[in-house]
Scaffold this motif. Structure first.
Motif: not given
Length: 104
Positions: A36, A63, A66
């Motif tokens: 990630e 991201e 994430d």
């Protein structure tokens, strides 16, 4: 929030193997956290386009989110108090010298 993240991952099938008695793949879980971060870096290199999944946010910050989600999920799955550790680490970091004594 950490327990909600874990519950969602469980509901979405990410713990099927463990439900069958297969041990948690710790290395794989940590590698996915790193993945990630790599995706966030690539989004940065691409000029930080808008996220297609989360309108109003950049793909890079999506991201990064994430990454935190994967970390929280892992900590909940392994019984670790990430929030408590973050508070303790921040308290410690406040006592460290400027730049932790390093040049960069």
């Amino acid at each position: 929030f950490q327990s909600a993240i874990y519950a969602n991952a469980h509901d979405k099938g990410f713990y099927r193997a463990q439900m069958k008695g297969i041990p948690l793949p710790h290395g794989e879980k940590i590698a996915l956290m790193h993945t990630e971060l790599s995706e966030a870096f690539e989004a940065h290199r691409a000029g930080e386009p808008e996220s297609e999944k989360c309108p109003g946010f950049s793909h890079k910050v999506e991201e990064l989110a994430d990454t935190v989600i994967r970390i929280m999920d892992y900590c909940q799955a392994t019984g670790q108090d990430l929030g408590g550790a973050m508070i303790a680490k921040h308290k410690y970091n406040r006592t460290r010298p400027f730049m932790h004594g390093k040049q960069f």
